[in-house]
Design an enzyme around this catalytic site. Sequence first.
Site, mmCIF file in Angstrom:
data_model
loop_
_atom_site.group_PDB
_atom_site.id
_atom_site.type_symbol
_atom_site.label_atom_id
_atom_site.label_comp_id
_atom_site.label_asym_id
_atom_site.label_seq_id
_atom_site.Cartn_x
_atom_site.Cartn_y
_atom_site.Cartn_z
ATOM 1 N N ARG A 81 141.612 65.309 88.268
ATOM 2 C CA ARG A 81 140.517 66.198 87.885
ATOM 3 C C ARG A 81 139.173 65.588 88.311
ATOM 4 N NH1 ARG A 81 141.761 69.904 83.609
ATOM 5 N NH2 ARG A 81 139.598 69.742 82.891
ATOM 6 N N GLN A 131 118.642 93.936 88.560
ATOM 7 C CA GLN A 131 119.350 94.356 87.368
ATOM 8 C C GLN A 131 118.453 94.220 86.142
ATOM 9 O OE1 GLN A 131 121.815 95.821 88.848
ATOM 10 N NE2 GLN A 131 123.602 94.742 88.070
ATOM 11 N N SER A 165 129.765 106.455 87.572
ATOM 12 C CA SER A 165 128.891 106.326 88.748
ATOM 13 C C SER A 165 128.670 104.860 89.079
ATOM 14 C CB SER A 165 127.536 106.999 88.492
ATOM 15 O OG SER A 165 127.690 108.376 88.229
ATOM 16 N N ASN A 225 118.446 99.498 77.915
ATOM 17 C CA ASN A 225 117.404 99.139 78.869
ATOM 18 C C ASN A 225 115.996 99.114 78.274
ATOM 19 O OD1 ASN A 225 118.976 98.829 81.365
ATOM 20 N ND2 ASN A 225 119.463 100.985 81.059
ATOM 21 N N ARG A 262 116.966 110.321 88.590
ATOM 22 C CA ARG A 262 118.268 110.417 89.232
ATOM 23 C C ARG A 262 119.011 111.664 88.749
ATOM 24 N NH1 ARG A 262 120.806 104.885 86.980
ATOM 25 N NH2 ARG A 262 122.661 105.519 88.098
#
Length: 362
Positions: A168, A110, A87, A29, A78
């Site tokens: 297709r 995100q 989690s 991150n 957290r």
Amino acid sequence: MEAGEARPRAHLAALVLARGGSKGIPLKNIKLLAGVPLVGWVLRAALDAGVFHSVWVSTDHDEIEKVAKQFGAQVHRRSPEVSQDSSTSLEAIREFLNHHQEVDIVGNIQATSPCLHPSDLIKVADLIQKEGFDSVFSVVRRHQFRWSEVKKGENKMTEPQNLNPAKRYRRQDWPGELYENGSFYFAKRHLIEKGYLQGGKMAYYEMRAEHSVDIDIDIDWPIAEQRVLSFGYFGKEPLKEVKLLVCSIDGCLTNGRIYVTEDQKEMVSYDYRDIVGINLLKKRGIEVRLISERDCSKTLPAMQLECVAEVNATDKLQVLEDWRKYIGLSWKEVAYLGQFLFFLFSFFFGSKISCSVHMQTS
């Protein structure tokens, strides 16, 4: 509430979940992507959108907390219970809501979606605040044919899921299908407390394919870096005061490596991301000039920058002063990217001049 009194606007909070224990890419991150910590890309988009009452990062890691605050986000520490490999995002969001009763709607963004733009978040906020949806999530449209895996002994059998092999579709004759791209999930408190991120009066928000970037494993990183350089959100326009950037080639564009050829000639190497950053500034109307103490005139064409350059400059400050006067700028309209000259600027001019510039990719 008195009759005729305006109903208070629901508190919309952006929440980025950024656990420190990523297994695929350690501290993913805050790893630099095109010169910016990964989480920084989405935080910048969320803050610049201007639709959130608060912007939060939920983390269990000190370094991630530090980066989050540097970008202007608030931090929710957290608990270990919701920081395990097992989690879920829903568990972490519910814990956040338990500690922040003022929040009515959560926009779970995100960190692994670095091509998110404020314009997307603004439109989603309208859907959930003005049009009454309980949950909105991001999708991307794909034109991909899907097949089922049918196991019959050792034979690898298959059956079509969304096509007729005898007929297709051509791409232009088929609208495609919607896939979650994982960029964000907005939901109202009452849904999350019931254990849902999607439900109630539900809507999707279709993002552009080029903005649908998701980093999951290490192999995604170089691909995502190229995508974000082309389609990412680089923040608001630079300050209008800065009209000229002078960049020292020595130690800024060079990466500190010297190569020696067979005929004993020295060569230095440059970081291509710096070249991209300079070109981005030029596109935004900022003039960029280069300066060097060395004679690197033969190597400048290979950099393809097309900038005015002064080489063999023994007095960089004098060169900068000459350029400033020639263009007709004040010191506050000039930015310098270098090392030693910065201290000269600080000594002579103090806080009256701008000695920094946001180089988005360096």
